[in-house]
Design an enzyme around this catalytic site. Structure first.
Site, PDB file in Angstrom:
ATOM      1  N   THR A  86       0.849  -1.199   0.000  1.00  0.00           N
ATOM      2  CA  THR A  86       0.000   0.000   0.000  1.00  0.00           C
ATOM      3  C   THR A  86       0.878   1.240   0.000  1.00  0.00           C
ATOM      4  O   THR A  86       2.082   1.154  -0.283  1.00  0.00           O
ATOM      5  CB  THR A  86      -0.992  -0.039   1.197  1.00  0.00           C
ATOM      6  OG1 THR A  86      -1.894   1.060   1.082  1.00  0.00           O
ATOM      7  CG2 THR A  86      -0.290   0.041   2.546  1.00  0.00           C
ATOM      8  N   ASN A  87       0.310   2.407   0.269  1.00  0.00           N
ATOM      9  CA  ASN A  87       1.102   3.638   0.313  1.00  0.00           C
ATOM     10  C   ASN A  87       0.704   4.447   1.545  1.00  0.00           C
ATOM     11  O   ASN A  87      -0.116   4.014   2.342  1.00  0.00           O
ATOM     12  CB  ASN A  87       0.922   4.438  -0.985  1.00  0.00           C
ATOM     13  CG  ASN A  87      -0.538   4.767  -1.229  1.00  0.00           C
ATOM     14  OD1 ASN A  87      -1.175   5.424  -0.426  1.00  0.00           O
ATOM     15  ND2 ASN A  87      -1.087   4.269  -2.337  1.00  0.00           N
ATOM     16  N   ARG A  88       1.276   5.623   1.687  1.00  0.00           N
ATOM     17  CA  ARG A  88       1.122   6.378   2.937  1.00  0.00           C
ATOM     18  C   ARG A  88      -0.166   7.193   3.038  1.00  0.00           C
ATOM     19  O   ARG A  88      -0.384   7.892   4.002  1.00  0.00           O
ATOM     20  CB  ARG A  88       2.303   7.334   3.116  1.00  0.00           C
ATOM     21  CG  ARG A  88       3.622   6.644   3.315  1.00  0.00           C
ATOM     22  CD  ARG A  88       4.696   7.697   3.564  1.00  0.00           C
ATOM     23  NE  ARG A  88       6.022   7.117   3.524  1.00  0.00           N
ATOM     24  CZ  ARG A  88       6.577   6.471   4.541  1.00  0.00           C
ATOM     25  NH1 ARG A  88       5.907   6.337   5.663  1.00  0.00           N
ATOM     26  NH2 ARG A  88       7.794   5.982   4.424  1.00  0.00           N
TER      27      ARG A  88
END
Ligand code: CTP
Length: 412
Positions: A211-213
């Site tokens: 995933t990402n931030r």
């Protein structure tokens, strides 16, 4: 597509408290948001901060005197011109005089000589704030429609702690801007708006994801503010953040996880939408293979091959109806504006909201953001460091400006 509307006129009243220096930031934020700011300082305020500082930043010189020699009736000019009078900080003394209808200086005369909405941001020591007399004055003012913002709990002058600290300038400015643009709120009434939010999660196996931030805060703030402005909102989100369902609009939430799910939901929901906002941080790549069972660590290593995901924004631009406004986001870390201008042209959307996700206190996970909104006609608007709700309001203002008027409305 330019509109020649008078900017909102705000009288910024500053009274004598240690928080007076923070009114400078309020002044700057309001001016940057396109507001005409006329500062009025009480004599005591001028003990803490000079009128010159406000004159340098505001839309017109700061005033302190009822009898200034230039205009015989400065209070009526200010009072009648004002769309809103904000007093920040507001001392116990000012609140008392306002509650009693007393007028013994320029600020209190302006408050009386006006039909404008009034916002006060009290600031004082806890003992003063908790006094029955002060609380009764606050109740009187509230009952008369004065909007009270704060105070917050925190550090006070002299190193004390407690209730009475002036609310944060960005919160005060957000309240003011929301009230000022209240008249425009109806422009989203009955409009269908679809917003995506959060970072997508691409599964490696039943346990692990890439995933990402992105937290989804900006997309959720957009959904909240759009609903408050009367829109029928559909929020397609991968974030588990809650959402405050207030306002005259409606909200339905579609929960998704992967880019593929977000793609399908966004294309389906956007078919008959007036406005589509892609605030989500969609994964650009996903694992080619998703293991059906947990990959055990005994295998020694895990190799993941990635393939590109669908570009949802591009697909939305492809399927859009002629009147639909589409907003993209751009998360950049370098050559921010240059990359964003290219992205707007490439993506073919109407507006692009750009943020530098490498900067401090902006972008992913933060409650604040600082963005530039680029319109397809080349107009660029910088929104200084503000809460994500304030940014959401500014984005929706831009959207409304770029919307074709519906029947009965006219634009110049
Ligand atoms: N976006 C999308 N589908 C993707 C990737 C991004 O719809 N698969 C949308 C985002 O929601 C955002 C816009 O495209 O509104 C730009 O996203 P960004 O990550 O800044 O750019 P990319 O198109 O992914 O290009 P790059 O990562 O190379 O900068």
């Amino acid at each position: 597509m330019s509109e020649s509307r008078r900017p909102p006129f705000v009288v910024l009243g500053v009274t004598g408290g240690i928080a007076a220096y923070k009114a400078v930031e309020i002044c700057r934020l309001l001016v940057d948001a396109g507001v005409h700011v006329a500062p009025v300082l009480t004599k005591d305020a001028a003990q803490f901060i000079t009128p010159l500082t406000f004159s340098a930043l505001a839309s017109e010189p700061a005033q302190t005197e009822l009898y200034n020699g230039v205009s015989p009736i400065p209070h009526t000019r200010l009072g009648q011109a004002a769309d809103l009078i904000l007093v920040a900080p507001a001392t116990a003394n000012l609140l008392g005089r306002l509650a009693l209808g007393l007028a013994d200086d320029l600020l209190t005369n302006t408050l009386l000589a006006s039909r404008a909405q009034v916002v006060v941001a009290p600031a004082m020591h806890t003992e003063m704030w908790e006094q029955q007399s002060v609380q009764e004055n606050i109740e009187t003012l509230r009952a008369r429609g004065v909007r009270i913002v704060g105070p917050a709990i925190g550090r006070l002058a002299g190193g004390d702690e407690g209730a009475g600290r002036m609310e944060d300038p960005s919160v005060i400015v957000e309240a003011v801007l929301t009230m000022l643009h209240g008249a425009d709120n109806s422009t989203l009434t009955g409009r269908r708006i679809v917003i995506s939010a959060g970072g997508t999660r691409e599964a490696i196996d039943p346990v692990r994801v890439i995933t990402n931030r992105s937290s989804g805060k900006q997309g959720h703030a957009l959904a909240e503010v759009a609903m408050e402005r009367g829109a029928e909102v559909t929020l397609v989100t991968s974030s588990s953040l809650g959402i405050q369902g207030k306002g005259s609009g409606s909200l339905s939430v579609v929960k998704v996880e992967s880019a593929a799910q977000m793609h399908d939901a966004m294309l389906q929901e956007s078919k008959d939408a007036d406005i589509v906002i892609m605030a989500a941080a969609v994964a650009d790549f996903r694992p080619v293979l998703t293991h059906g069972t947990k990959v055990k660590k005994d295998s020694g290593h895990l190799e993941v091959t990635f393939e590109p995901t669908e570009d949802i924004l591009a697909a939305l631009v492809n399927q859009r109806g002629s009147e639909q406004v589409i907003v993209g986001f751009a998360a950049e870390t370098d050559n921010v504006l240059e990359n964003a201008r290219k992205k707007l042209a490439k993506k073919g959307c109407d507006l692009l909201v750009v943020n530098d996700v490498s900067a401090e206190a902006t972008g992913f996970e933060h409650d604040t953001n600082e963005v530039v909104i680029i319109e397809s006609n080349g107009n660029e608007m910088s929104i200084p460091m503000s809460s994500k709700r304030t940014i959401a309001g500014a984005i929706l203002d831009s959207v409304v400006r770029s919307m074709k008027p519906s029947s009965g409305e006219s634009k110049t």
